[in-house]
Write a protein that holds these residues in place. Structure first.
Motif, short mmCIF file in Angstrom:
data_model
loop_
_atom_site.label_atom_id
_atom_site.label_comp_id
_atom_site.label_asym_id
_atom_site.label_seq_id
_atom_site.Cartn_x
_atom_site.Cartn_y
_atom_site.Cartn_z
N ASP A 54 0.77 -1.24 -0.09
CA ASP A 54 -0.15 -0.09 -0.08
C ASP A 54 0.90 1.28 -0.05
O ASP A 54 0.45 2.37 -0.64
N ALA A 82 -9.15 -10.73 0.68
CA ALA A 82 -9.60 -9.59 0.09
C ALA A 82 -8.67 -8.67 -0.31
O ALA A 82 -8.27 -7.91 -1.32
N GLU A 83 -7.66 -8.23 0.71
CA GLU A 83 -6.50 -7.25 0.48
C GLU A 83 -5.38 -7.99 -0.28
O GLU A 83 -4.93 -7.18 -1.14
N ASP A 85 -6.03 -10.06 -2.73
CA ASP A 85 -6.66 -9.85 -4.09
C ASP A 85 -6.80 -8.36 -4.78
O ASP A 85 -6.39 -8.43 -5.76
N ARG A 86 -7.10 -7.46 -3.91
CA ARG A 86 -6.86 -5.93 -4.14
C ARG A 86 -5.46 -5.72 -4.61
O ARG A 86 -5.45 -5.14 -5.91
N ARG A 90 -3.51 -4.69 -8.56
CA ARG A 90 -2.67 -3.44 -8.79
C ARG A 90 -1.33 -3.78 -9.07
O ARG A 90 -0.66 -2.69 -9.56
#
Length: 164
Positions: A54, A82-83, A85-86, A90
């Protein structure tokens, strides 16, 4: 493609909520001078890896992801998945290792790939010995043997939750 610093991350997964904020700030400070010319390399595990990914993206850098095994995401909790995959979505480049399930040996192989061609390793590490193959302490040792610069990030007040 960004030219500039290629930096990898290793670190603990079981960070307390307050430590997540401390580590995020420490990573931002380490990378800010090089932004946006940063390529961050990460396995996107919960904890330090995701915080780092991030930060790289927030600073305008590019993300490279290493996926240790095809079923890697299956061993994560729903929130962590979920994190993962997010962030995976990116990533500019994704390296998928040819293993089915994550094991200590697949993590070790992922760490070998992680260190390949990087200029710097940021280690979110409490300084304790490795608890098994592929752990943070082992990655730090491997980087040092390869003469890769290592910066240890364990801010004042940082703590581990004792989770997985």
């Amino acid at each position: 493609m960004h030219q500039g610093l290629r930096v990898a991350v290793t670190g603990h997964r079981d960070l307390t909520p307050a430590t997540i904020d401390l580590v995020g700030s420490a990573i931002q400070r380490e990378l800010a001078a090089h932004a946006p010319a940063i390529v961050g390399v990460s396995c996107l595990a919960p904890g330090a890896d995701q915080i780092f990914a991030d930060a790289v993206l927030e600073l305008g850098g590019e993300l490279e992801a290493i996926v240790p095994a095809r079923r890697y995401g299956c061993v994560l909790t729903a929130d962590d998945r979920a994190e993962f995959d997010r962030l995976l979505g990116r990533a500019r480049n994704v390296v998928r290792l040819p293993y089915d399930t994550p094991t200590p040996a697949t993590y070790q192989a992922a760490n070998e790939t992680l260190l390949s061609g990087v200029d710097l390793l940021l280690a979110v590490w409490d300084g304790r010995p490795a608890q098994g193959t592929g752990g943070t302490a082992e990655v730090v040792g491997d980087a040092r043997r390869r003469s890769i610069e290592v910066r240890i990030l364990w801010p004042e007040g940082a703590a581990r939750s004792g989770g997985p």
